[in-house]
Structure formats: structure tokens, C-alpha cells
Enzyme design. Structure first.
Site, PDB file in Angstrom:
ATOM      1  N   CYS A  30       1.297  -9.435   3.541  1.00 55.33           N
ATOM      2  CA  CYS A  30       1.166 -10.230   2.309  1.00 55.33           C
ATOM      3  C   CYS A  30       2.319  -9.939   1.347  1.00 55.33           C
ATOM      4  CB  CYS A  30      -0.190  -9.901   1.672  1.00 55.33           C
ATOM      5  SG  CYS A  30      -0.427 -10.553   0.019  1.00 55.33           S
ATOM      6  N   CYS A  33       1.340  -9.062  -2.194  1.00 56.48           N
ATOM      7  CA  CYS A  33       0.753  -7.714  -2.212  1.00 56.48           C
ATOM      8  C   CYS A  33       1.856  -6.660  -2.273  1.00 56.48           C
ATOM      9  CB  CYS A  33      -0.097  -7.480  -0.960  1.00 56.48           C
ATOM     10  SG  CYS A  33      -1.493  -8.602  -0.794  1.00 56.48           S
TER      11      CYS A  33
END
Length: 106
Positions: A30, A33
Site C-alpha cells: 500500500c 500506507c
């Protein structure tokens, strides 16, 4: 580096903790993230001793995200006294996360 939470340690380290706890639910793949990692690491250092700041990899630990109905990452869960106080979805500024933590510390 921020604390790493797991499904196995969640009850002891989060639900039974007497400190405000912020958890960054993330995954290696991600991009947003990974963008949050430096922010989480800074918060970890700044709140050391006053609040617990950590990360939980959703790929390795599916139980916590399922229990808290996490549908997208990054998601930030903020606990106090073992109770979920805030659920914040998406990339956040450091100041926004600090405001959530500070509100529960006072």
C-alpha cells in the site's frame, strides 16, 4: 521505529493498556500506507511514555481489521482504556493525528 502489533498481542497490548494507543493498520503493498510510516515513527518518538503508537500489518494479522470492520487502508484506530475512541480512514497529517491523541490525553 513504531511498535508492531499482532492479532496475538492485541488484547494484551491494546485492550488491556491504560495508555492512549494509536494503531496504523497498513500493508507492505500500500503506497499511501508507506507514505505514513515516517509520520508514525515521529509520533512514536514524540509520545514515548505518554501514549503507545504502533502499526499492525493487515496481511499478516487479519483478525483485528475484521473485528473493527476495516475496509480500506491506511486506517488508524485510537483506543483509550481498551475502548475504540476514533477510527480514521486514509492518509492523515501528523497534526491531525496529534490532535486526536492529545484530545484523549487531557
Amino acid at each position: 521505529m513504531a511498535r508492531e502489533f499482532t492479532d496475538a498481542s492485541f488484547e494484551t497490548e491494546v485492550l488491556k493498556s491504560d495508555k492512549v494507543t494509536l494503531i496504523d493498520l497498513w500493508a507492505e503493498w500500500c503506497g499511501p500506507c508507506r507514505q505514513m510510516t515516517p509520520v508514525i515513527d515521529e509520533l512514536y518518538k514524540e509520545y514515548e511514555g505518554r501514549a503507545v503508537i504502533g502499526k499492525l500489518n493487515v496481511d499478516d494479522n487479519p483478525e483485528v481489521p475484521t473485528n473493527y470492520n476495516v475496509r480500506g487502508i491506511p486506517t488508524f484506530l485510537v483506543f483509550k482504556g481498551g475502548e475504540l475512541k476514533e477510527k480514521i480512514v486514509g492518509v492523515q497529517s501528523k497534526q491531525a493525528l496529534q490532535a486526536k491523541i492529545d484530545a484523549l490525553l487531557s
